[in-house]
Scaffold this motif. Structure first.
Motif, PDB file in Angstrom:
ATOM      1  N   GLN A   1      -7.073   2.680  56.014  1.00 56.43           N
ATOM      2  CA  GLN A   1      -6.103   1.696  56.490  1.00 56.43           C
ATOM      3  C   GLN A   1      -4.766   1.957  55.821  1.00 56.43           C
ATOM      4  OE1 GLN A   1      -6.038  -0.437  58.752  1.00 56.43           O
ATOM      5  NE2 GLN A   1      -8.149  -0.746  59.318  1.00 56.43           N
ATOM      6  N   ARG A   2      -3.736   1.986  56.601  1.00 57.56           N
ATOM      7  CA  ARG A   2      -2.401   2.244  56.084  1.00 57.56           C
ATOM      8  C   ARG A   2      -1.734   0.908  55.827  1.00 57.56           C
ATOM      9  NH1 ARG A   2      -0.508   7.563  57.492  1.00 57.56           N
ATOM     10  NH2 ARG A   2       1.561   6.675  57.488  1.00 57.56           N
ATOM     11  N   GLY A   3      -1.127   0.798  54.660  1.00 62.19           N
ATOM     12  CA  GLY A   3      -0.467  -0.433  54.274  1.00 62.19           C
ATOM     13  C   GLY A   3       0.928  -0.551  54.854  1.00 62.19           C
ATOM     14  N   LEU A   4       1.567  -1.664  54.552  1.00 60.45           N
ATOM     15  CA  LEU A   4       2.911  -1.931  55.044  1.00 60.45           C
ATOM     16  C   LEU A   4       3.899  -0.882  54.536  1.00 60.45           C
ATOM     17  CD1 LEU A   4       4.928  -3.768  56.505  1.00 60.45           C
ATOM     18  CD2 LEU A   4       5.170  -5.039  54.358  1.00 60.45           C
ATOM     19  N   PHE A   5       3.782  -0.507  53.253  1.00 59.61           N
ATOM     20  CA  PHE A   5       4.686   0.492  52.682  1.00 59.61           C
ATOM     21  C   PHE A   5       4.595   1.804  53.451  1.00 59.61           C
ATOM     22  CE2 PHE A   5       5.485   4.010  49.752  1.00 59.61           C
ATOM     23  CZ  PHE A   5       6.794   3.720  49.378  1.00 59.61           C
ATOM     24  N   ASP A   6       3.366   2.274  53.733  1.00 58.59           N
ATOM     25  CA  ASP A   6       3.193   3.527  54.470  1.00 58.59           C
ATOM     26  C   ASP A   6       3.806   3.444  55.867  1.00 58.59           C
ATOM     27  OD1 ASP A   6       1.866   4.843  52.426  1.00 58.59           O
ATOM     28  OD2 ASP A   6      -0.100   4.110  53.072  1.00 58.59           O
ATOM     29  N   ARG A   7       3.622   2.317  56.525  1.00 55.07           N
ATOM     30  CA  ARG A   7       4.179   2.163  57.864  1.00 55.07           C
ATOM     31  C   ARG A   7       5.710   2.141  57.834  1.00 55.07           C
ATOM     32  NH1 ARG A   7      -0.089  -1.839  58.468  1.00 55.07           N
ATOM     33  NH2 ARG A   7       1.515  -3.419  58.361  1.00 55.07           N
TER      34      ARG A   7
END
Length: 175
Positions: A54-60
């Motif tokens: 799962q990609r977090g908000l920072f990664d997105r």
């Protein structure tokens, strides 16, 4: 005496011939199990390396920012063309400023842009490899489905009435 001979040849509940042959010839079933375990380990390694975590908000947010430079460069270049047509004096003044930029700074700018696009190319290449790994993982299921469909089709062909069946033709004609 015959019983003792068979016990010597085949052992107590064991097959000495099979065990002896196993020393010289690979057991096909055990080899298939090893191959399956190896394929499973390879796919697990691919999943870990290219994981679908799962990609977090920072990664997105970082991914969104990474998508900005190319459109910004393209739109900025179009903007320069438009500004040259709308206000040539203003455009010429800006270009005189760019003419004062030293050559080493242009080389540095080229290196930065090249590294950015190279890193972007690397990331896209890894994403492509991840999609290939997922496709390869689905291949056995697709193969099994194709075999099932072929079996169904073969069964349908076997059950089709023959065109040269007089009894069937007679029945159809009478109905």
């Amino acid at each position: 005496m015959i019983e003792k001979l068979f016990t010597v040849l085949f052992g107590d509940g064991r097959n000495m011939i099979t065990e002896t042959a196993g020393v010289f010839i690979e057991n096909t079933e055990a080899g298939a199990q090893r191959d399956a375990a190896l394929k499973h380990a390879v796919m697990a390694q691919f999943a870990a390396e290219f994981g679908a975590a799962q990609r977090g908000l920072f990664d997105r947010v970082i991914d969104a920012l990474n998508r900005l430079p190319r459109p910004a460069l393209a739109l900025g270049t179009l903007g320069l063309f438009i500004s040259a047509m709308v206000n040539p004096i203003w455009f010429a003044a800006r270009m005189q400023g760019i003419a004062l930029v030293p050559e080493p700074l242009w080389w540095l700018m080229g290196a930065i842009v090249s590294f950015y696009f190279g890193a972007r190319h690397q990331a896209k290449g890894q994403e492509f490899q991840r999609s290939i790994a997922q496709t390869v993982a689905r291949a056995p299921v697709v193969t099994q489905n194709l075999r099932a469909l072929e079996a169904l089709q073969a069964g349908a062909v076997l059950h089709e009435p023959s065109a040269n069946n007089p009894a069937l033709d007679d029945w159809r004609g009478g109905a």
